[in-house]
Every structure is written in structure tokens, then in C-alpha cells.
Design a protein around this motif. Sequence first.
Motif, mmCIF file in Angstrom:
data_model
loop_
_atom_site.group_PDB
_atom_site.id
_atom_site.type_symbol
_atom_site.label_atom_id
_atom_site.label_comp_id
_atom_site.label_asym_id
_atom_site.label_seq_id
_atom_site.Cartn_x
_atom_site.Cartn_y
_atom_site.Cartn_z
ATOM 1 N N ASP A 136 -31.629 -62.393 -31.636
ATOM 2 C CA ASP A 136 -31.495 -61.530 -32.816
ATOM 3 C C ASP A 136 -32.647 -60.529 -32.901
ATOM 4 O OD1 ASP A 136 -29.167 -62.830 -33.491
ATOM 5 O OD2 ASP A 136 -30.088 -64.113 -35.022
ATOM 6 N N ASP A 137 -33.866 -60.990 -32.603
ATOM 7 C CA ASP A 137 -35.021 -60.087 -32.604
ATOM 8 C C ASP A 137 -34.855 -59.000 -31.549
ATOM 9 O OD1 ASP A 137 -36.152 -61.601 -34.616
ATOM 10 O OD2 ASP A 137 -37.589 -62.625 -33.313
ATOM 11 N N GLY A 138 -34.390 -59.404 -30.363
ATOM 12 C CA GLY A 138 -34.171 -58.436 -29.288
ATOM 13 C C GLY A 138 -33.101 -57.410 -29.655
ATOM 14 N N MET A 139 -32.030 -57.881 -30.260
ATOM 15 C CA MET A 139 -30.964 -56.963 -30.673
ATOM 16 C C MET A 139 -31.457 -56.015 -31.762
ATOM 17 S SD MET A 139 -28.367 -57.270 -28.787
ATOM 18 C CE MET A 139 -27.211 -56.302 -29.711
ATOM 19 N N SER A 140 -32.266 -56.501 -32.668
ATOM 20 C CA SER A 140 -32.815 -55.637 -33.718
ATOM 21 C C SER A 140 -33.702 -54.559 -33.105
ATOM 22 C CB SER A 140 -33.617 -56.463 -34.725
ATOM 23 O OG SER A 140 -32.779 -57.339 -35.432
ATOM 24 N N ALA A 141 -34.543 -54.959 -32.164
ATOM 25 C CA ALA A 141 -35.419 -53.989 -31.500
ATOM 26 C C ALA A 141 -34.589 -52.973 -30.717
ATOM 27 C CB ALA A 141 -36.390 -54.708 -30.559
ATOM 28 N N LEU A 142 -33.552 -53.443 -30.048
ATOM 29 C CA LEU A 142 -32.672 -52.549 -29.293
ATOM 30 C C LEU A 142 -31.979 -51.562 -30.230
ATOM 31 C CD1 LEU A 142 -31.460 -51.902 -26.505
ATOM 32 C CD2 LEU A 142 -29.651 -53.536 -27.031
ATOM 33 N N ASN A 143 -31.486 -52.051 -31.348
ATOM 34 C CA ASN A 143 -30.822 -51.167 -32.319
ATOM 35 C C ASN A 143 -31.791 -50.145 -32.904
ATOM 36 O OD1 ASN A 143 -28.238 -52.232 -32.055
ATOM 37 N ND2 ASN A 143 -28.604 -53.813 -33.583
ATOM 38 N N ARG A 144 -33.021 -50.578 -33.176
ATOM 39 C CA ARG A 144 -34.016 -49.620 -33.698
ATOM 40 C C ARG A 144 -34.304 -48.548 -32.656
ATOM 41 N NH1 ARG A 144 -36.440 -54.361 -35.501
ATOM 42 N NH2 ARG A 144 -37.911 -54.302 -33.774
ATOM 43 N N GLY A 145 -34.459 -48.968 -31.389
ATOM 44 C CA GLY A 145 -34.709 -48.012 -30.311
ATOM 45 C C GLY A 145 -33.545 -47.050 -30.151
ATOM 46 N N TYR A 146 -32.334 -47.568 -30.208
ATOM 47 C CA TYR A 146 -31.139 -46.718 -30.104
ATOM 48 C C TYR A 146 -31.108 -45.705 -31.240
ATOM 49 C CZ TYR A 146 -26.289 -45.259 -30.452
ATOM 50 O OH TYR A 146 -25.144 -44.513 -30.560
ATOM 51 N N ASP A 147 -31.386 -46.161 -32.447
ATOM 52 C CA ASP A 147 -31.377 -45.250 -33.601
ATOM 53 C C ASP A 147 -32.426 -44.155 -33.448
ATOM 54 O OD1 ASP A 147 -29.313 -46.669 -34.741
ATOM 55 O OD2 ASP A 147 -30.610 -47.851 -36.071
ATOM 56 N N GLN A 148 -33.611 -44.518 -32.939
ATOM 57 C CA GLN A 148 -34.668 -43.520 -32.739
ATOM 58 C C GLN A 148 -34.269 -42.500 -31.682
ATOM 59 O OE1 GLN A 148 -38.133 -45.834 -31.766
ATOM 60 N NE2 GLN A 148 -38.563 -46.376 -33.905
ATOM 61 N N VAL A 149 -33.725 -42.969 -30.559
ATOM 62 C CA VAL A 149 -33.311 -42.058 -29.494
ATOM 63 C C VAL A 149 -32.178 -41.168 -29.971
ATOM 64 C CG1 VAL A 149 -32.212 -41.974 -27.208
ATOM 65 C CG2 VAL A 149 -34.129 -43.522 -27.612
ATOM 66 N N ARG A 150 -31.260 -41.739 -30.689
ATOM 67 C CA ARG A 150 -30.136 -40.951 -31.216
ATOM 68 C C ARG A 150 -30.635 -39.874 -32.168
ATOM 69 N NH1 ARG A 150 -25.388 -43.004 -35.125
ATOM 70 N NH2 ARG A 150 -24.177 -41.098 -35.097
ATOM 71 N N ALA A 151 -31.553 -40.233 -33.049
ATOM 72 C CA ALA A 151 -32.101 -39.262 -34.002
ATOM 73 C C ALA A 151 -32.829 -38.140 -33.263
ATOM 74 C CB ALA A 151 -33.045 -39.955 -34.986
#
Length: 114
Positions: free
Chosen positions: A58-73
Motif C-alpha cells: 500500500d505504501d509503494g502504491m501510494s508513492a507510485l500514485n504520488r509520482g504519477y500525479d506529479q509527472v502528469r501535472a
Amino acid sequence: MAQASQKDPSAEVEALKKDLAQLRGDVADLLKVVKEQSEQRVRDKAETARDEVKEAFDDGMSALNRGYDQVRARGEARVDEAEELVGRHPLTSVMAAFGIGFVVAKLMDLGGRH
């Protein structure tokens, strides 16, 4: 009198057999309890490990989602900047695109001749 003080050997053997049977039963019960406790410890440790793996996942998925959101932005910001730049300089943008396309086409044409 010597015979009166001695016990009956067959009675002693029977008592010994009875004691051994009781001991066998006690050892079997003890082994059963040890086995049950060991199995419970294994189940507890497996549950703890499963919880830790789930938490790490869950921690890894949260970090991945945060990274994805940052790259997308960042990507969306770059696209917006490019659109704004093209909007401010449309003729220059078309000419640059044409020039880049022409150079790429020539490079590809040269690569095909060999």
C-alpha cells in the motif's frame, strides 16, 4: 517371611505396564499441545507477515500514485506552455515544424540509400 516381604512380580509388571500406558498418553497429550501451540505461532507470524507485506504494498502504491500525479501535472504544464508559445508565435511555430520535418525527412532519406 522373605516371601511375604516380596511383591508379586506379575502385579509389578502389570503396574509397570499401566504406568507406561499412562506415560505414553501423557506424552501424546503433551506433543498435541506443543503442536497446536506451534501451529498457532506459525499462523500468527504468517498473519503478521501478510499484514506487513500489505502495508508495504500500500505504501509503494501510494508513492507510485504520488509520482504519477506529479509527472502528469508537469507534463500538462509543459503542454500548456507549448500551446501558449505556439499561440503567441504561430507563424514561427509552423515554420520551425516545417524545418524540423524537412531535416528529419532528409536524414531518413540518406539512411535508406546505404
